[in-house]
Design a protein around this motif. Structure first.
Motif, mmCIF file in Angstrom:
data_model
loop_
_atom_site.group_PDB
_atom_site.id
_atom_site.type_symbol
_atom_site.label_atom_id
_atom_site.label_comp_id
_atom_site.label_asym_id
_atom_site.label_seq_id
_atom_site.Cartn_x
_atom_site.Cartn_y
_atom_site.Cartn_z
ATOM 1 N N ARG A 76 -1.987 -32.543 11.232
ATOM 2 C CA ARG A 76 -2.918 -33.171 10.288
ATOM 3 C C ARG A 76 -2.378 -34.492 9.743
ATOM 4 O O ARG A 76 -3.115 -35.456 9.586
ATOM 5 C CB ARG A 76 -3.175 -32.209 9.127
ATOM 6 C CG ARG A 76 -4.045 -32.775 8.031
ATOM 7 C CD ARG A 76 -3.981 -31.951 6.767
ATOM 8 N NE ARG A 76 -2.631 -32.006 6.216
ATOM 9 C CZ ARG A 76 -2.035 -30.998 5.606
ATOM 10 N NH1 ARG A 76 -2.632 -29.844 5.477
ATOM 11 N NH2 ARG A 76 -0.815 -31.137 5.130
ATOM 12 N N ASP A 77 -1.083 -34.562 9.462
ATOM 13 C CA ASP A 77 -0.502 -35.701 8.759
ATOM 14 C C ASP A 77 -0.066 -36.855 9.647
ATOM 15 O O ASP A 77 0.271 -37.914 9.137
ATOM 16 C CB ASP A 77 0.689 -35.230 7.919
ATOM 17 C CG ASP A 77 0.260 -34.252 6.833
ATOM 18 O OD1 ASP A 77 -0.935 -34.251 6.468
ATOM 19 O OD2 ASP A 77 1.119 -33.489 6.362
ATOM 20 N N LYS A 78 -0.057 -36.677 10.966
ATOM 21 C CA LYS A 78 0.345 -37.776 11.864
ATOM 22 C C LYS A 78 -0.708 -38.879 11.819
ATOM 23 O O LYS A 78 -1.900 -38.620 11.913
ATOM 24 C CB LYS A 78 0.499 -37.268 13.297
ATOM 25 C CG LYS A 78 1.724 -36.431 13.491
ATOM 26 C CD LYS A 78 2.299 -36.716 14.845
ATOM 27 C CE LYS A 78 3.691 -36.221 14.948
ATOM 28 N NZ LYS A 78 4.638 -36.935 14.157
ATOM 29 N N LYS A 79 -0.245 -40.117 11.654
ATOM 30 C CA LYS A 79 -1.151 -41.273 11.585
ATOM 31 C C LYS A 79 -0.749 -42.299 12.649
ATOM 32 O O LYS A 79 0.420 -42.424 13.008
ATOM 33 C CB LYS A 79 -1.066 -41.946 10.217
ATOM 34 C CG LYS A 79 -1.336 -41.021 9.041
ATOM 35 C CD LYS A 79 -2.781 -40.660 8.939
ATOM 36 C CE LYS A 79 -3.014 -39.823 7.682
ATOM 37 N NZ LYS A 79 -4.071 -38.899 7.797
ATOM 38 N N ASN A 80 -1.739 -43.066 13.119
ATOM 39 C CA ASN A 80 -1.438 -44.143 14.052
ATOM 40 C C ASN A 80 -1.030 -45.388 13.259
ATOM 41 O O ASN A 80 -0.952 -45.362 12.031
ATOM 42 C CB ASN A 80 -2.618 -44.411 14.996
ATOM 43 C CG ASN A 80 -3.860 -44.904 14.277
ATOM 44 O OD1 ASN A 80 -3.814 -45.389 13.141
ATOM 45 N ND2 ASN A 80 -5.000 -44.800 14.953
ATOM 46 N N SER A 81 -0.785 -46.484 13.946
ATOM 47 C CA SER A 81 -0.321 -47.699 13.286
ATOM 48 C C SER A 81 -1.361 -48.278 12.327
ATOM 49 O O SER A 81 -1.032 -49.066 11.439
ATOM 50 C CB SER A 81 0.081 -48.746 14.317
ATOM 51 O OG SER A 81 -1.034 -49.068 15.136
ATOM 52 N N LYS A 82 -2.618 -47.883 12.484
ATOM 53 C CA LYS A 82 -3.692 -48.371 11.608
ATOM 54 C C LYS A 82 -3.950 -47.421 10.441
ATOM 55 O O LYS A 82 -4.865 -47.642 9.661
ATOM 56 C CB LYS A 82 -4.961 -48.572 12.420
ATOM 57 C CG LYS A 82 -4.832 -49.646 13.478
ATOM 58 C CD LYS A 82 -6.098 -49.773 14.295
ATOM 59 C CE LYS A 82 -5.895 -50.822 15.387
ATOM 60 N NZ LYS A 82 -7.047 -50.904 16.282
ATOM 61 N N LYS A 84 -4.931 -44.306 10.649
ATOM 62 C CA LYS A 84 -5.943 -43.299 10.944
ATOM 63 C C LYS A 84 -5.289 -42.111 11.627
ATOM 64 O O LYS A 84 -4.186 -42.213 12.169
ATOM 65 C CB LYS A 84 -7.024 -43.906 11.862
ATOM 66 C CG LYS A 84 -7.791 -45.004 11.160
ATOM 67 C CD LYS A 84 -8.979 -45.437 11.968
ATOM 68 C CE LYS A 84 -9.749 -46.476 11.165
ATOM 69 N NZ LYS A 84 -11.027 -46.761 11.736
ATOM 70 N N PRO A 85 -5.944 -40.946 11.625
ATOM 71 C CA PRO A 85 -5.363 -39.750 12.245
ATOM 72 C C PRO A 85 -5.013 -39.987 13.715
ATOM 73 O O PRO A 85 -5.815 -40.536 14.474
ATOM 74 C CB PRO A 85 -6.450 -38.701 12.118
ATOM 75 C CG PRO A 85 -7.280 -39.152 10.977
ATOM 76 C CD PRO A 85 -7.233 -40.654 11.017
ATOM 77 N N LYS A 86 -3.800 -39.588 14.101
ATOM 78 C CA LYS A 86 -3.349 -39.760 15.477
ATOM 79 C C LYS A 86 -3.795 -38.599 16.348
ATOM 80 O O LYS A 86 -4.127 -38.764 17.519
ATOM 81 C CB LYS A 86 -1.823 -39.864 15.509
ATOM 82 C CG LYS A 86 -1.249 -40.020 16.902
ATOM 83 C CD LYS A 86 0.251 -40.227 16.854
ATOM 84 C CE LYS A 86 0.804 -40.564 18.221
ATOM 85 N NZ LYS A 86 2.196 -40.950 18.134
ATOM 86 N N CYS A 87 -3.810 -37.416 15.775
ATOM 87 C CA CYS A 87 -4.068 -36.202 16.559
ATOM 88 C C CYS A 87 -5.545 -35.834 16.506
ATOM 89 O O CYS A 87 -6.137 -35.794 15.432
ATOM 90 C CB CYS A 87 -3.222 -35.063 16.017
ATOM 91 S SG CYS A 87 -1.464 -35.455 15.937
#
Length: 88
Positions: A76-82, A84-87
């Motif tokens: 849930r907590d992983k984010k991309n460089s922008k 926003k959610p990564k997963c």
């Protein structure tokens, strides 16, 4: 003598902390879980890619094809460089 004791304790701490790392899930676990998670995705190849990355890092995949991210906080907590959610 104190230096030897401190060195021994430090080495023991380092070795014990690396032994406590959780094993990575088997690749077939992530593949089957991500196949299930991405079953209804519009862009399935992208969903499978990011789900696989998140599964290997988090060692879990939420149930269902959407939502339920509360079941896996890391996922849930992983984010991309922008930010926003990564997963998926």
């Amino acid at each position: 003598m104190k230096l030897l004791l401190v060195t021994f304790l430090l080495v023991s701490l380092i070795l014990s902390s690396s032994a406590l790392d959780a094993p990575k899930p088997a690749p077939n676990f992530c593949k089957s879980e991500c196949d299930r998670r991405c079953d209804e995705a519009g862009v399935k190849d992208r969903c499978l890619k990011y789900c696989g990355i998140c599964c290997l890092e988090c060692k879990c995949v939420p149930s269902g094809t959407y939502g339920n991210k509360h079941e896996c906080a890391c996922y849930r907590d992983k984010k991309n460089s922008k930010g926003k959610p990564k997963c998926p």
